[in-house]
Enzyme design. Structure first.
Site, PDB file in Angstrom:
ATOM      1  N   ILE A 104      -2.634   8.238   0.887  1.00 49.18           N
ATOM      2  CA  ILE A 104      -1.440   9.632   0.540  1.00 49.18           C
ATOM      3  C   ILE A 104      -1.971   9.964  -0.948  1.00 49.18           C
ATOM      4  O   ILE A 104      -1.829  10.862  -1.368  1.00 49.18           O
ATOM      5  CB  ILE A 104      -0.255   9.126   0.564  1.00 49.18           C
ATOM      6  CG1 ILE A 104      -0.050   7.880  -0.406  1.00 49.18           C
ATOM      7  CG2 ILE A 104       0.064   8.741   1.909  1.00 49.18           C
ATOM      8  CD1 ILE A 104       1.634   7.648  -0.518  1.00 49.18           C
ATOM      9  N   LYS A 105      -2.662   9.128  -1.686  1.00 47.63           N
ATOM     10  CA  LYS A 105      -2.950   9.576  -3.200  1.00 47.63           C
ATOM     11  C   LYS A 105      -2.049  10.226  -4.142  1.00 47.63           C
ATOM     12  O   LYS A 105      -2.384  11.227  -4.863  1.00 47.63           O
ATOM     13  CB  LYS A 105      -4.504  10.217  -3.225  1.00 47.63           C
ATOM     14  CG  LYS A 105      -5.720   9.641  -2.643  1.00 47.63           C
ATOM     15  CD  LYS A 105      -6.991  10.080  -3.111  1.00 47.63           C
ATOM     16  CE  LYS A 105      -7.893   9.382  -2.448  1.00 47.63           C
ATOM     17  NZ  LYS A 105      -8.052   9.336  -0.946  1.00 47.63           N
ATOM     18  N   ARG A 106      -0.672   9.687  -3.875  1.00 46.80           N
ATOM     19  CA  ARG A 106       0.296   9.970  -4.623  1.00 46.80           C
ATOM     20  C   ARG A 106       0.144   9.626  -6.246  1.00 46.80           C
ATOM     21  O   ARG A 106      -0.481   8.410  -6.152  1.00 46.80           O
ATOM     22  CB  ARG A 106       1.479   9.845  -4.050  1.00 46.80           C
ATOM     23  CG  ARG A 106       1.687  10.493  -2.518  1.00 46.80           C
ATOM     24  CD  ARG A 106       1.428  11.791  -2.264  1.00 46.80           C
ATOM     25  NE  ARG A 106       2.128  12.258  -1.170  1.00 46.80           N
ATOM     26  CZ  ARG A 106       1.496  12.912  -0.136  1.00 46.80           C
ATOM     27  NH1 ARG A 106       0.073  12.985  -0.583  1.00 46.80           N
ATOM     28  NH2 ARG A 106       2.006  13.358   1.160  1.00 46.80           N
ATOM     29  N   THR A 140      -2.316   4.628  -1.181  1.00 41.26           N
ATOM     30  CA  THR A 140      -3.212   4.957  -2.258  1.00 41.26           C
ATOM     31  C   THR A 140      -2.637   5.502  -3.320  1.00 41.26           C
ATOM     32  O   THR A 140      -1.791   6.254  -3.101  1.00 41.26           O
ATOM     33  CB  THR A 140      -4.757   5.485  -1.806  1.00 41.26           C
ATOM     34  OG1 THR A 140      -4.189   6.857  -1.213  1.00 41.26           O
ATOM     35  CG2 THR A 140      -5.449   4.572  -0.856  1.00 41.26           C
TER      36      THR A 140
END
Lengths: 309, 309
Positions: A104-106, A140
């Protein structure tokens, strides 16, 4: 959850993760047709097609692999309907006892990161009840905002016994533009790696930390350095196969215990039936092509590890 | 879309944006009760409560302001149901002719950024049809992955005449941890700012670029420097009010034309009724409290600008 991941890697002898990143163009005609016949050429139809595609791949590979990594962007592009397919995929993979890494790379300021962490790894309070939103096992996280953007994720992981993979050195061609810049003689990615190691120290599983890192297969030399910078952090390694990495390039992402890394392949597995090597399966049997590609990937990586260690 | 934003700022004389970042704890009891009576203490009930809360605030403020900035994390924490409320909010604000800045802080490798850009700013192909997923007017983007992670967003913006705000110097306390690190004597945020200016040059509206930046109100000195580094980029300035910034600290985020920045306040506006200054409105009239807080914010910022320019 890091203990479970390691346990499953040891049982399957497969330090790999299948990236469930379906583009509609990967989905064979017969699956698309069935979905469109039922729901029309709509967002709902597209979501049904990618869900049926995912399900078949999971059914044909789940016994060989420890984990999957659905890339939420590929679902988000179809709006709400796509995200329903993401959630269905997460739940289905968990029902098959796979570890689910939500890619999700938040990452945001503290209170906002707390909301993301709640939605993806934790539980949200509604009146007197609590609910899990997306409920992945790992997520992530992007570190650009610094410690107070990462800590809310760590807090939720501690509570829920879940884990993170924090972007350190990404696999894309221009990742060096900022990440390789030297700060007091050391590249930024190394500085971020040192932070990951620090954050991880206080959040240990049995032998590895809950807090891992993302380092691209396409940068094996940096992988070797970062392996030493973060000895107790698991490294999620994207960029195998379609992006260019090969098993023999990846041995230095691992520790001497044969652990410490998990290598992702997305297109190379899920769209295997489109490659010449697996064309014999045909589009009808795309799941069998994916299974064969998983077996080849395990042999490549485990072979390289056996030769090196 | 940058032209429309500027036009609306000039018409309203309000270089501000209202951050629609609803925590359930901000939503007055009577709204929560009505939603829970209808949908139970469920994710659906929570989503209905925040949607009704948003709607009232928009209804009471839309004529005063050019834009809103919903923070997607606050919706994502309630899973799919929360994201439905996000989409409803985006659509409703657009129906009121507000410019909608989706605060999504996405960013990934090229093909994945392309999927995010498609989902939030563009249109996705499904068979012979195309659909917009979330359809915001602007989106915030995280630059950690470098140019090839940003360019797919720019490509979609060009096609759809939409815009971006790229994280340069964020408002949170630990933003300096990586962003302030010196590279050849210059902080990383300045290097990112230079890139934003470069990316922006090729994508100009009438007087400003489609490609803007995020610089926190909490760092006015850096804001002054970055204003000069990116003369043609609009700066989205979070961190006003609840996070500490005040109007007089913000004049150097603007250019001499009185334009070039748009200041966000979230909690300070949407939860105004909880502050002593607006307590007289009572929870029943929370929308009127928000309207009064918007008026005060405009007076503070426009007053500081009038005094300085």
């Amino acid at each position: 959850m890091i203990n479970k991941l390691i346990n499953k890697i040891q049982k399957t002898k497969a330090p790999i993760v299948v990236g469930l990143d379906p583009m509609l163009s990967y989905v064979p005609e017969h699956i698309q047709k069935k979905a469109f016949d039922e729901f029309g050429e709509t967002l709902e139809g597209a979501a049904e097609a990618i869900w049926q595609f995912n399900k078949e791949i999971v059914d044909k590979t789940y016994d060989l692999i420890p984990a999957v990594k659905p890339q939420i962007a590929m679902y988000e592009q179809f709006g709400i309907e796509g995200l329903k397919a993401y959630k269905k995929t997460v739940d289905y993979c968990k029902s098959k006892d796979l570890v689910v890494i939500g890619d999700i790379k938040r990452g945001d300021i503290g209170s906002t990161s707390a909301a993301y962490a709640t939605g993806h790894l934790g539980k949200v309070q509604v009146g007197s009840k609590t609910y899990a939103g997306f409920d992945e096992d790992f997520a992530t996280v992007n570190p650009y905002l610094g410690s107070d953007g990462v800590k809310p994720f760590i807090d939720v992981c501690k509570q829920e016994k879940k884990g993170l993979f924090i972007l350190v050195k990404t696999s894309n061609p221009s990742s060096g533009e900022f990440q390789d810049q030297l700060i007091n003689g050391k590249p930024l990615y190394e500085m971020v790696g040192e932070k990951v190691a620090q954050w991880g120290e206080d959040h240990m599983g049995d032998s590895y930390s809950y807090i891992g890192a993302v380092v691209g297969a396409t940068y094996p030399e940096q992988g070797e350095i970062l392996r030493k910078v973060m000895p107790k952090s698991f490294i999620l390694v994207p960029g195998y196969g379609a992006q260019g990495g090969k098993g023999k390039d990846l041995v230095h992402f691992f520790n001497e215990d044969g652990l410490g890394a998990i290598v992702n392949s997305s297109r190379g597995i899920i769209a295997a039936y489109k490659q010449e090597a697996y064309a014999k399966f045909g589009a009808e049997n795309f799941g069998d092509a994916s299974r064969a590609a998983v077996e080849a990937m395990i042999a490549d990586i485990q072979g390289a590890l056996d030769a090196a260690l």
